[in-house]
Design a protein around this motif. Structure first.
Motif, PDB file in Angstrom:
ATOM      1  N   PRO A 104       0.835  -1.204   0.000  1.00 45.35           N
ATOM      2  CA  PRO A 104       0.000   0.000   0.000  1.00 45.35           C
ATOM      3  C   PRO A 104       0.866   1.249   0.000  1.00 45.35           C
ATOM      4  CG  PRO A 104       0.094  -0.954   2.201  1.00 45.35           C
ATOM      5  CD  PRO A 104       0.814  -1.915   1.290  1.00 45.35           C
ATOM      6  N   LYS A 105       0.327   2.332  -0.523  1.00 45.73           N
ATOM      7  CA  LYS A 105       1.047   3.606  -0.513  1.00 45.73           C
ATOM      8  C   LYS A 105       0.754   4.309   0.804  1.00 45.73           C
ATOM      9  CE  LYS A 105       1.448   4.356  -5.479  1.00 45.73           C
ATOM     10  NZ  LYS A 105       2.911   4.151  -5.438  1.00 45.73           N
ATOM     11  N   LEU A 106       1.688   4.234   1.724  1.00 43.31           N
ATOM     12  CA  LEU A 106       1.564   4.850   3.034  1.00 43.31           C
ATOM     13  C   LEU A 106       2.511   6.038   3.108  1.00 43.31           C
ATOM     14  CD1 LEU A 106       1.688   1.548   5.129  1.00 43.31           C
ATOM     15  CD2 LEU A 106      -0.357   2.775   4.371  1.00 43.31           C
ATOM     16  N   LEU A 107       2.039   7.138   3.657  1.00 41.35           N
ATOM     17  CA  LEU A 107       2.874   8.337   3.729  1.00 41.35           C
ATOM     18  C   LEU A 107       4.164   8.059   4.502  1.00 41.35           C
ATOM     19  CD1 LEU A 107       3.156  11.343   3.099  1.00 41.35           C
ATOM     20  CD2 LEU A 107       1.976  11.835   5.250  1.00 41.35           C
ATOM     21  N   GLY A 117      13.588   1.505  -3.837  1.00 44.70           N
ATOM     22  CA  GLY A 117      14.013   0.449  -2.931  1.00 44.70           C
ATOM     23  C   GLY A 117      13.416  -0.894  -3.275  1.00 44.70           C
ATOM     24  N   ILE A 118      13.476  -1.795  -2.293  1.00 41.39           N
ATOM     25  CA  ILE A 118      13.031  -3.171  -2.526  1.00 41.39           C
ATOM     26  C   ILE A 118      11.814  -3.554  -1.685  1.00 41.39           C
ATOM     27  CG2 ILE A 118      14.663  -4.023  -0.789  1.00 41.39           C
ATOM     28  CD1 ILE A 118      14.945  -6.569  -2.377  1.00 41.39           C
ATOM     29  N   ILE A 119      11.639  -2.936  -0.505  1.00 39.16           N
ATOM     30  CA  ILE A 119      10.613  -3.390   0.424  1.00 39.16           C
ATOM     31  C   ILE A 119       9.248  -2.794   0.125  1.00 39.16           C
ATOM     32  CG2 ILE A 119       9.908  -3.448   2.854  1.00 39.16           C
ATOM     33  CD1 ILE A 119      12.818  -3.572   3.638  1.00 39.16           C
ATOM     34  N   PHE A 120       9.193  -1.504  -0.207  1.00 35.07           N
ATOM     35  CA  PHE A 120       7.905  -0.833  -0.363  1.00 35.07           C
ATOM     36  C   PHE A 120       7.604  -0.405  -1.798  1.00 35.07           C
ATOM     37  CE2 PHE A 120       9.212  -0.165   4.049  1.00 35.07           C
ATOM     38  CZ  PHE A 120       8.098  -0.668   4.716  1.00 35.07           C
ATOM     39  N   SER A 121       8.429  -0.815  -2.747  1.00 36.00           N
ATOM     40  CA  SER A 121       8.170  -0.483  -4.153  1.00 36.00           C
ATOM     41  C   SER A 121       7.175  -1.483  -4.745  1.00 36.00           C
ATOM     42  CB  SER A 121       9.480  -0.502  -4.943  1.00 36.00           C
ATOM     43  OG  SER A 121      10.124  -1.764  -4.815  1.00 36.00           O
ATOM     44  N   ASN A 122       6.669  -1.166  -5.923  1.00 33.27           N
ATOM     45  CA  ASN A 122       5.692  -2.010  -6.602  1.00 33.27           C
ATOM     46  C   ASN A 122       6.042  -2.170  -8.072  1.00 33.27           C
ATOM     47  OD1 ASN A 122       3.791  -2.695  -4.521  1.00 33.27           O
ATOM     48  ND2 ASN A 122       3.040  -0.577  -4.578  1.00 33.27           N
ATOM     49  N   PRO A 373       2.458  -4.764   5.546  1.00 36.30           N
ATOM     50  CA  PRO A 373       1.181  -4.798   4.835  1.00 36.30           C
ATOM     51  C   PRO A 373       1.326  -5.056   3.339  1.00 36.30           C
ATOM     52  CG  PRO A 373       1.781  -2.548   5.421  1.00 36.30           C
ATOM     53  CD  PRO A 373       2.740  -3.451   6.133  1.00 36.30           C
ATOM     54  N   HIS A 374       0.387  -5.792   2.798  1.00 32.65           N
ATOM     55  CA  HIS A 374       0.266  -6.022   1.364  1.00 32.65           C
ATOM     56  C   HIS A 374      -0.867  -5.146   0.832  1.00 32.65           C
ATOM     57  CE1 HIS A 374       2.612  -9.974   0.908  1.00 32.65           C
ATOM     58  NE2 HIS A 374       2.787  -9.582   2.153  1.00 32.65           N
ATOM     59  N   ALA A 375      -1.023  -5.126  -0.476  1.00 34.83           N
ATOM     60  CA  ALA A 375      -2.148  -4.426  -1.103  1.00 34.83           C
ATOM     61  C   ALA A 375      -2.579  -5.189  -2.338  1.00 34.83           C
ATOM     62  CB  ALA A 375      -1.768  -2.990  -1.461  1.00 34.83           C
ATOM     63  N   MET A 376      -3.856  -5.088  -2.672  1.00 34.89           N
ATOM     64  CA  MET A 376      -4.404  -5.823  -3.803  1.00 34.89           C
ATOM     65  C   MET A 376      -3.969  -5.195  -5.126  1.00 34.89           C
ATOM     66  SD  MET A 376      -5.788  -8.107  -2.072  1.00 34.89           S
ATOM     67  CE  MET A 376      -6.286  -9.034  -3.519  1.00 34.89           C
ATOM     68  N   VAL A 377      -3.498  -6.036  -6.044  1.00 30.42           N
ATOM     69  CA  VAL A 377      -3.084  -5.578  -7.370  1.00 30.42           C
ATOM     70  C   VAL A 377      -4.311  -5.231  -8.214  1.00 30.42           C
ATOM     71  CG1 VAL A 377      -1.913  -6.276  -9.498  1.00 30.42           C
ATOM     72  CG2 VAL A 377      -0.955  -6.907  -7.266  1.00 30.42           C
ATOM     73  N   LYS A 378      -5.404  -5.954  -8.002  1.00 33.08           N
ATOM     74  CA  LYS A 378      -6.637  -5.735  -8.762  1.00 33.08           C
ATOM     75  C   LYS A 378      -7.806  -6.242  -7.923  1.00 33.08           C
ATOM     76  CE  LYS A 378      -6.260 -10.244 -11.028  1.00 33.08           C
ATOM     77  NZ  LYS A 378      -6.176 -10.986 -12.299  1.00 33.08           N
ATOM     78  N   ASP A 379      -9.045  -5.933  -8.346  1.00 26.46           N
ATOM     79  CA  ASP A 379     -10.224  -6.503  -7.697  1.00 26.46           C
ATOM     80  C   ASP A 379     -10.107  -8.026  -7.768  1.00 26.46           C
ATOM     81  OD1 ASP A 379     -10.965  -3.895  -7.603  1.00 26.46           O
ATOM     82  OD2 ASP A 379     -12.820  -4.117  -8.736  1.00 26.46           O
ATOM     83  N   THR A 380     -10.173  -8.687  -6.602  1.00 23.41           N
ATOM     84  CA  THR A 380      -9.833 -10.114  -6.558  1.00 23.41           C
ATOM     85  C   THR A 380     -10.850 -10.923  -5.762  1.00 23.41           C
ATOM     86  OG1 THR A 380      -7.460  -9.583  -6.654  1.00 23.41           O
ATOM     87  CG2 THR A 380      -8.066 -11.772  -5.844  1.00 23.41           C
ATOM     88  N   PRO A 388     -11.419  -5.191  -3.230  1.00 28.00           N
ATOM     89  CA  PRO A 388     -11.118  -4.192  -4.267  1.00 28.00           C
ATOM     90  C   PRO A 388      -9.628  -3.915  -4.419  1.00 28.00           C
ATOM     91  CG  PRO A 388     -12.866  -3.421  -2.807  1.00 28.00           C
ATOM     92  CD  PRO A 388     -12.268  -4.636  -2.164  1.00 28.00           C
ATOM     93  N   LYS A 389      -9.255  -3.522  -5.611  1.00 27.51           N
ATOM     94  CA  LYS A 389      -7.882  -3.111  -5.908  1.00 27.51           C
ATOM     95  C   LYS A 389      -7.432  -2.026  -4.932  1.00 27.51           C
ATOM     96  CE  LYS A 389      -5.160  -0.878  -9.564  1.00 27.51           C
ATOM     97  NZ  LYS A 389      -5.169  -0.346 -10.949  1.00 27.51           N
ATOM     98  N   GLY A 390      -6.185  -2.166  -4.463  1.00 25.30           N
ATOM     99  CA  GLY A 390      -5.611  -1.158  -3.574  1.00 25.30           C
ATOM    100  C   GLY A 390      -5.890  -1.377  -2.099  1.00 25.30           C
ATOM    101  N   THR A 391      -6.815  -2.295  -1.764  1.00 26.78           N
ATOM    102  CA  THR A 391      -7.124  -2.545  -0.350  1.00 26.78           C
ATOM    103  C   THR A 391      -5.894  -3.067   0.380  1.00 26.78           C
ATOM    104  OG1 THR A 391      -9.410  -3.082  -0.917  1.00 26.78           O
ATOM    105  CG2 THR A 391      -8.627  -3.808   1.244  1.00 26.78           C
TER     106      THR A 391
END
Length: 496
Positions: A104-107, A117-122, A373-380, A388-391
């Motif tokens: 997820p995109k966290l501030l 980087g490697i840990i929080f990039s997508n 934390p992970h985040a959804m690539v697409k609605d799954t 939903p995507k981004g959750t």
């Protein structure tokens, strides 16, 4: 008086309207995509108050009892899906790993890194950098030293420090931090730093502070309410400046490496990164840039240093509590390794009890009670729901590591959790302190080597001597929202 009364009434109407709109918005988000069930969120703040401060793992466990192993919470106004069982985590992170592989995109993480980087990039950036990192660490035939040799070398420096205590009480915290940071620095920069080096001490202090803040309630509030917390003073405000100082340290190392680089004889990770940069220098879209290298190095330091050092620290506390376990480990070390050489990774297969103890230390502490934390690539579609995507997805690793079906009496320290009846080592799919799937810890292999080699080297050379009665030693971890750490202590070591 009338204008004042009118203003008050308008203000009250505005507040009530805002709360009603927030409640409606939460309700719509809850229904969107047939999200998993969960406790009813309050307007604006969501379920934050129900998480009971720092004991999030306990709150998650109670929610799971009511709503099942997959449920939805609101961190502020953002929905978060929590995975709270081995089956749910495996199904999401392994079986459907591609769909759950984003961050997820966290501030808190985006502000200092800007997606690098490697840990929080997508996306492609993450895939390329992670593959390069894993391959480089796995095939670490560069230079004259293997990773195992570098760990053994650092273990010797640590043993010297232990000898220097001359049997007097000391806190091993800083020494473990320096040793584990030293291993990673050796791999990244091909350099050993003396433990009294002020710049090295500053680097490790900044990294430790950031890990402690990142696992604290301050960071979780920052992620839930970024617009508000950006203006609130507190420890969370230190993360970005601390990270910038760590980047400065790595940047100076990079400049030295660039000046002395021999493409035909890479000595460390940074050399390999520079070589890849030069190979792709004409590709304007290349992910192999100086900025990405700096962030990758800082993240590898931060991710591998504090978790491994805290695990070792906890392991020696456990053995003081249970001296009979220490004796059995030392008997096995003496029988398999002896005293004339350092332990090596080839010895581990012949040391099932020691291997079981190291695994049980990690399982018992569960330093990462929640995976990053992970985040959804697409609605799954997932277990009858559609996420939903981004959750944001939170895998609760402690629900697996403390699963009573797999580990009887999970709150008890018992090496038997990893031993068969005949005394051989017992593997368990539930052992996932490094998470699982495509986003598992890139440094898992390195961390496993460090834990085994440093742990056995210490016990090969020293007898642990607690300064209090073993029955009075408190081994319960210090609990934070997404982390568990050993309590500070002092002890003595006596040469064997």
């Amino acid at each position: 008086m009338e204008p004042l009364g009118t203003c008050t009434a308008l203000l009250l109407i505005g507040i009530i309207s805002f709360l009603l709109l927030s409640a409606i918005w939460n309700s719509k988000m809850y229904r969107k995509g047939r999200m998993p069930p969960g406790p009813t969120p309050l307007p604006i703040i969501g379920n934050i108050l129900q998480l009971k401060g720092k004991h999030w793992d306990q709150a998650f466990s109670k929610f799971s009892e009511k709503y099942g192993p997959v449920f939805t919470l609101y961190m502020g106004m953002k929905p978060v899906v929590v995975l709270h069982s081995y089956e749910a985590i495996k199904e999401a992170l392994v079986d459907q790993g591609n769909d759950f592989s984003n961050r997820p995109k966290l501030l808190l993480t985006e502000k200092p890194r800007k997606g690098r980087g490697i840990i929080f990039s997508n996306g492609e950036s993450w895939q390329l950098i992670r593959h390069f990192t894993l391959t480089t660490l796995r095939n670490f035939g560069m230079g004259k030293k293997s990773i195992e040799e570098r760990i053994q070398e650092e273990a010797r420096y640590l043993l010297e420090e232990f000898h220097g205590t001359k049997g007097q009480p000391f806190n091993p915290d800083h020494l473990f931090t320096y040793a584990n940071a030293g291993v990673i620095c050796s791999i990244l920069f091909g350099k050993h730093y003396e433990y009294d080096d002020k710049k090295f001490q500053t680097l490790t202090a900044l990294l430790v502070e950031n890990v402690q803040i990142f696992t604290s309630i301050w960071a979780q509030l920052y992620n839930a309410f970024p617009a508000l917390m950006e203006w609130v003073p507190g420890p969370h405000q230190h993360i970005t400046p601390n990270y910038a100082k760590c980047r400065e340290f790595v940047w100076k190392e990079a400049k030295e490496h660039r000046a002395t680089l021999d493409p035909n004889s890479p000595q460390d990770f940074m050399d390999c990164f520079f070589i890849r940069m030069d190979q792709e220098k004409h590709d304007e879209a290349s992910e192999f840039t100086m900025e990405n290298m700096i962030d990758c190095c800082v993240e590898l330091l931060a991710a591998g240093m504090e978790t491994t050092s805290a695990t070792l620290q906890y392991g020696l506390l456990i053995l003081q509590k249970y001296p009979e376990i220490e004796e059995k480990v030392q008997e096995e070390i003496d029988r398999v390794v002896g005293r004339s050489r350092m332990p090596g990774m080839a010895d581990r297969g012949q040391m099932p009890y020691t291997d079981a103890v190291v695994h049980e230390i990690q399982r018992s502490l569960s330093i990462g009670s929640m995976a990053l934390p992970h985040a959804m690539v697409k609605d799954t579609p997932f277990r009858g729901y559609v996420i939903p995507k981004g959750t944001t997805i939170i895998p609760v690793l402690i629900s697996v590591l403390h699963d009573s079906k797999e580990f009887p009496n999970p709150k008890e320290f018992d090496p038997g959790h990893f031993l068969n009846e005949d005394g051989t080592f017992r593997k368990s799919n539930y052992f996932m302190p490094f998470s699982a799937g495509k986003r598992n810890c890139a440094g898992e292999g390195l961390a496993r080597m460090e834990l085994f080699l440093i742990f056995t080297s210490i016990l090969q050379n020293f007898k642990l001597k607690p300064i209090t009665d073993p029955k009075d030693i408190d081994i319960t971890p210090v609990v934070k929202p997404i982390g568990r750490f050993p309590r500070p202590y002092k002890f003595c070591v006596i040469p064997r």
